[in-house]
Design a protein around this motif. Structure first.
Motif, PDB file in Angstrom:
ATOM      1  N   GLU A   1      27.585   8.579  11.222  1.00 15.33           N
ATOM      2  CA  GLU A   1      26.677   9.142  10.211  1.00 15.33           C
ATOM      3  C   GLU A   1      26.792   8.335   8.930  1.00 15.33           C
ATOM      4  OE1 GLU A   1      26.664  13.174   7.582  1.00 15.33           O
ATOM      5  OE2 GLU A   1      26.798  13.460   9.756  1.00 15.33           O
ATOM      6  N   GLN A   2      25.649   7.886   8.424  1.00 15.36           N
ATOM      7  CA  GLN A   2      25.645   7.068   7.216  1.00 15.36           C
ATOM      8  C   GLN A   2      24.552   7.547   6.272  1.00 15.36           C
ATOM      9  OE1 GLN A   2      27.540   4.303   6.474  1.00 15.36           O
ATOM     10  NE2 GLN A   2      28.664   4.144   8.400  1.00 15.36           N
ATOM     11  N   GLY A   3      24.870   7.520   4.977  1.00 15.89           N
ATOM     12  CA  GLY A   3      23.843   7.782   3.983  1.00 15.89           C
ATOM     13  C   GLY A   3      23.064   6.507   3.719  1.00 15.89           C
ATOM     14  N   VAL A   4      21.876   6.648   3.143  1.00 13.98           N
ATOM     15  CA  VAL A   4      21.060   5.497   2.772  1.00 13.98           C
ATOM     16  C   VAL A   4      20.566   5.716   1.346  1.00 13.98           C
ATOM     17  CG1 VAL A   4      19.174   3.982   3.442  1.00 13.98           C
ATOM     18  CG2 VAL A   4      20.257   5.419   5.171  1.00 13.98           C
ATOM     19  N   MET A   5      20.708   4.694   0.510  1.00 15.40           N
ATOM     20  CA  MET A   5      20.282   4.831  -0.883  1.00 15.40           C
ATOM     21  C   MET A   5      19.490   3.608  -1.321  1.00 15.40           C
ATOM     22  SD  MET A   5      23.701   4.000  -3.147  1.00 15.40           S
ATOM     23  CE  MET A   5      22.712   3.793  -4.635  1.00 15.40           C
ATOM     24  N   TYR A   6      18.649   3.819  -2.319  1.00 15.63           N
ATOM     25  CA  TYR A   6      17.841   2.733  -2.868  1.00 15.63           C
ATOM     26  C   TYR A   6      18.592   2.077  -4.014  1.00 15.63           C
ATOM     27  CZ  TYR A   6      14.061   0.330  -5.312  1.00 15.63           C
ATOM     28  OH  TYR A   6      13.286  -0.606  -5.940  1.00 15.63           O
ATOM     29  N   ASN A   7      18.744   0.753  -3.928  1.00 17.00           N
ATOM     30  CA  ASN A   7      19.399  -0.017  -4.983  1.00 17.00           C
ATOM     31  C   ASN A   7      18.329  -0.592  -5.902  1.00 17.00           C
ATOM     32  OD1 ASN A   7      20.647  -2.075  -6.539  1.00 17.00           O
ATOM     33  ND2 ASN A   7      22.259  -2.315  -5.003  1.00 17.00           N
ATOM     34  N   ILE A   8      18.232  -0.047  -7.093  1.00 14.72           N
ATOM     35  CA  ILE A   8      17.171  -0.439  -8.016  1.00 14.72           C
ATOM     36  C   ILE A   8      17.306  -1.896  -8.468  1.00 14.72           C
ATOM     37  CG2 ILE A   8      18.393   0.309 -10.095  1.00 14.72           C
ATOM     38  CD1 ILE A   8      15.685   1.298 -11.162  1.00 14.72           C
ATOM     39  N   PHE A   9      18.537  -2.426  -8.459  1.00 15.06           N
ATOM     40  CA  PHE A   9      18.764  -3.793  -8.936  1.00 15.06           C
ATOM     41  C   PHE A   9      18.316  -4.837  -7.906  1.00 15.06           C
ATOM     42  CE2 PHE A   9      21.950  -1.143 -11.117  1.00 15.06           C
ATOM     43  CZ  PHE A   9      21.559  -1.377 -12.423  1.00 15.06           C
ATOM     44  N   SER A  10      18.534  -4.539  -6.616  1.00 13.21           N
ATOM     45  CA  SER A  10      18.127  -5.481  -5.570  1.00 13.21           C
ATOM     46  C   SER A  10      16.778  -5.117  -4.972  1.00 13.21           C
ATOM     47  CB  SER A  10      19.177  -5.512  -4.454  1.00 13.21           C
ATOM     48  OG  SER A  10      19.283  -4.234  -3.819  1.00 13.21           O
ATOM     49  N   ASP A  11      16.202  -3.973  -5.407  1.00 14.15           N
ATOM     50  CA  ASP A  11      14.929  -3.489  -4.880  1.00 14.15           C
ATOM     51  C   ASP A  11      14.974  -3.394  -3.356  1.00 14.15           C
ATOM     52  OD1 ASP A  11      12.298  -2.591  -4.872  1.00 14.15           O
ATOM     53  OD2 ASP A  11      11.464  -4.613  -4.774  1.00 14.15           O
ATOM     54  N   SER A  12      16.072  -2.802  -2.868  1.00 17.13           N
ATOM     55  CA  SER A  12      16.239  -2.673  -1.421  1.00 17.13           C
ATOM     56  C   SER A  12      17.069  -1.438  -1.096  1.00 17.13           C
ATOM     57  CB  SER A  12      16.931  -3.916  -0.847  1.00 17.13           C
ATOM     58  OG  SER A  12      18.244  -4.046  -1.379  1.00 17.13           O
ATOM     59  N   TRP A  13      16.998  -1.025   0.176  1.00 21.15           N
ATOM     60  CA  TRP A  13      17.786   0.117   0.653  1.00 21.15           C
ATOM     61  C   TRP A  13      19.074  -0.386   1.275  1.00 21.15           C
ATOM     62  CZ3 TRP A  13      16.373   5.290   0.137  1.00 21.15           C
ATOM     63  CH2 TRP A  13      15.093   5.515  -0.381  1.00 21.15           C
ATOM     64  N   GLN A  14      20.137   0.409   1.152  1.00 19.25           N
ATOM     65  CA  GLN A  14      21.419   0.006   1.716  1.00 19.25           C
ATOM     66  C   GLN A  14      22.198   1.232   2.189  1.00 19.25           C
ATOM     67  OE1 GLN A  14      22.792  -1.942  -1.898  1.00 19.25           O
ATOM     68  NE2 GLN A  14      24.167  -0.233  -2.364  1.00 19.25           N
ATOM     69  N   LEU A  15      23.136   0.998   3.101  1.00 17.31           N
ATOM     70  CA  LEU A  15      23.964   2.070   3.617  1.00 17.31           C
ATOM     71  C   LEU A  15      24.972   2.508   2.571  1.00 17.31           C
ATOM     72  CD1 LEU A  15      24.715   0.771   7.243  1.00 17.31           C
ATOM     73  CD2 LEU A  15      22.993   2.446   6.530  1.00 17.31           C
ATOM     74  N   THR A  16      25.327   3.794   2.605  1.00 19.42           N
ATOM     75  CA  THR A  16      26.286   4.357   1.665  1.00 19.42           C
ATOM     76  C   THR A  16      26.976   5.548   2.330  1.00 19.42           C
ATOM     77  OG1 THR A  16      26.502   5.504  -0.477  1.00 19.42           O
ATOM     78  CG2 THR A  16      24.451   5.802   0.692  1.00 19.42           C
ATOM     79  N   SER A  17      28.050   6.005   1.731  1.00 18.15           N
ATOM     80  CA  SER A  17      28.742   7.185   2.251  1.00 18.15           C
ATOM     81  C   SER A  17      28.087   8.481   1.767  1.00 18.15           C
ATOM     82  CB  SER A  17      30.217   7.165   1.822  1.00 18.15           C
ATOM     83  OG  SER A  17      30.315   7.142   0.396  1.00 18.15           O
TER      84      SER A  17
ATOM     85  N   GLY B   1       0.812  -1.212   0.000  1.00 21.92           N
ATOM     86  CA  GLY B   1       0.000   0.000   0.000  1.00 21.92           C
ATOM     87  C   GLY B   1       0.845   1.261   0.000  1.00 21.92           C
ATOM     88  N   LYS B   2       0.283   2.317   0.556  1.00 20.83           N
ATOM     89  CA  LYS B   2       0.952   3.615   0.552  1.00 20.83           C
ATOM     90  C   LYS B   2       2.196   3.649   1.439  1.00 20.83           C
ATOM     91  CE  LYS B   2      -3.307   6.139  -0.519  1.00 20.83           C
ATOM     92  NZ  LYS B   2      -4.291   7.134  -0.053  1.00 20.83           N
ATOM     93  N   MET B   3       2.298   2.684   2.368  1.00 23.38           N
ATOM     94  CA  MET B   3       3.468   2.625   3.237  1.00 23.38           C
ATOM     95  C   MET B   3       4.523   1.642   2.725  1.00 23.38           C
ATOM     96  SD  MET B   3       3.093   4.832   5.556  1.00 23.38           S
ATOM     97  CE  MET B   3       1.817   5.823   6.368  1.00 23.38           C
ATOM     98  N   ALA B   4       4.373   1.162   1.516  1.00 21.21           N
ATOM     99  CA  ALA B   4       5.318   0.194   0.948  1.00 21.21           C
ATOM    100  C   ALA B   4       6.773   0.673   1.017  1.00 21.21           C
ATOM    101  CB  ALA B   4       4.934  -0.138  -0.490  1.00 21.21           C
ATOM    102  N   PRO B   5       7.061   1.956   0.680  1.00 27.31           N
ATOM    103  CA  PRO B   5       8.455   2.412   0.760  1.00 27.31           C
ATOM    104  C   PRO B   5       9.033   2.286   2.173  1.00 27.31           C
ATOM    105  CG  PRO B   5       7.151   3.955  -0.520  1.00 27.31           C
ATOM    106  CD  PRO B   5       6.188   3.006   0.124  1.00 27.31           C
ATOM    107  N   LEU B   6       8.207   2.521   3.195  1.00 24.74           N
ATOM    108  CA  LEU B   6       8.681   2.427   4.571  1.00 24.74           C
ATOM    109  C   LEU B   6       8.943   0.975   4.957  1.00 24.74           C
ATOM    110  CD1 LEU B   6       9.357   4.499   6.686  1.00 24.74           C
ATOM    111  CD2 LEU B   6       7.064   4.249   7.641  1.00 24.74           C
ATOM    112  N   HIS B   7       8.126   0.061   4.466  1.00 22.99           N
ATOM    113  CA  HIS B   7       8.353  -1.358   4.721  1.00 22.99           C
ATOM    114  C   HIS B   7       9.675  -1.803   4.098  1.00 22.99           C
ATOM    115  CE1 HIS B   7       4.636  -2.872   6.644  1.00 22.99           C
ATOM    116  NE2 HIS B   7       4.073  -1.819   6.053  1.00 22.99           N
ATOM    117  N   LYS B   8       9.988  -1.296   2.909  1.00 25.48           N
ATOM    118  CA  LYS B   8      11.250  -1.646   2.266  1.00 25.48           C
ATOM    119  C   LYS B   8      12.438  -1.009   2.985  1.00 25.48           C
ATOM    120  CE  LYS B   8       9.562  -2.507  -2.429  1.00 25.48           C
ATOM    121  NZ  LYS B   8       9.671  -2.123  -3.864  1.00 25.48           N
ATOM    122  N   PHE B   9      12.197   0.142   3.598  1.00 23.00           N
ATOM    123  CA  PHE B   9      13.258   0.863   4.305  1.00 23.00           C
ATOM    124  C   PHE B   9      13.518   0.251   5.687  1.00 23.00           C
ATOM    125  CE2 PHE B   9      14.835   4.859   6.457  1.00 23.00           C
ATOM    126  CZ  PHE B   9      15.994   4.965   5.710  1.00 23.00           C
ATOM    127  N   ASN B  10      12.540  -0.475   6.207  1.00 18.58           N
ATOM    128  CA  ASN B  10      12.609  -0.985   7.579  1.00 18.58           C
ATOM    129  C   ASN B  10      13.846  -1.852   7.858  1.00 18.58           C
ATOM    130  OD1 ASN B  10      11.062  -0.420   9.882  1.00 18.58           O
ATOM    131  ND2 ASN B  10      10.206  -2.484   9.917  1.00 18.58           N
TER     132      ASN B  10
END
Length: 249
Positions: free
Chosen positions: A220-236, A31-40
């Protein structure tokens, strides 16, 4: 008879109304909270690892947060509070939206989890003298009316030697392009109007607000969306989403 002074609050009424209307959507992963579920997963992992390092725990243990009292401020429907409770933490979930708290309580009951959900604000909890080993403000800072007041209230509740973890969005041209134009208007991951660019907070602004309440940023860490794995991951890269941890000496 003297009038009682009005309590200061960091709650933005417009934001409260917006998220109250989404209460029924919290536990729908499509639903509308799908991005948050993926970020969890990435934010839960970050909290677990920072807490394990701070309190000398084995992050691989299924009860690695046992004995720690955690406040999840702006908990929404409880999608972060529940996995924290499963890791052994004593969790207080707070949100000013009554509909969110009702949704969270119902789901926790169905999941047989004991979570202390309260319809309240950071300012009210701080005024009541509450204290926690860890205070979390995940995807909340960019929605409050007064960042300095909010951070001060949260920092006041961190126990000595405790910590605070924040996840929010940087105020850059890149974040405007990706977090608003991209996420809300092109990809439609989020309802239009979910974010306001001028309310985004830079890491420097957040660090200054934390220092004013006795907290020192340790990570302090950045977070980015990886389009290939359809998931969020830590980044600089902290130009858009970022998380940081701070300790109270």
């Amino acid at each position: 008879m003297a009038r009682k002074p009005q309590r200061q609050t960091s709650v933005d009424p417009a934001e409260l109304e917006r998220f109250s209307a989404l209460a029924a959507e919290w536990w729908d992963p499509r639903g509308k909270m799908a991005p948050l579920h993926k970020f969890n997963p990435v934010r839960l992992g970050y909290i677990r690892d920072q807490a394990a390092a701070r309190f000398q725990r084995d992050r691989k243990r299924l009860d690695c947060l046992k004995g720690l009292r955690i406040l999840d401020i702006g908990c929404g429907g409880g999608i972060l509070a529940e996995p924290l409770a499963r890791l052994g933490a004593s969790v207080v979930g707070a949100d000013p939206a009554k509909t969110n708290i009702e949704a969270a309580k119902l789901h926790a009951t169905d999941a047989d989890l004991a979570i202390d959900y309260r319809c309240t604000t950071a300012e009210e909890l701080a005024e009541a003298g509450e204290h926690f080993d860890i205070v979390l403000a995940m995807e909340v800072v960019e929605h409050v009316a007064d960042v300095t007041l909010f951070v001060k209230s949260c920092g006041t509740m961190v126990k000595p030697d405790g910590m605070m973890v924040v996840a929010t969005i940087n105020r850059t041209l890149k974040s405007f392009a990706l977090a608003i134009v991209g996420a809300e208007y092109i990809l439609r991951w989020l309802p239009r109007g979910t974010h306001q660019w001028d309310k985004f907070v830079t890491p420097n602004e957040l660090e200054i607000a934390m220092e004013q309440t006795g907290l020192r940023v340790t990570d302090e860490q950045g977070v980015m969306y990886n389009i290939f794995s359809d998931s969020w991951q830590l980044t600089s890269d902290t130009d858009v989403n970022y998380m940081l941890a701070a300790e109270k000496a």
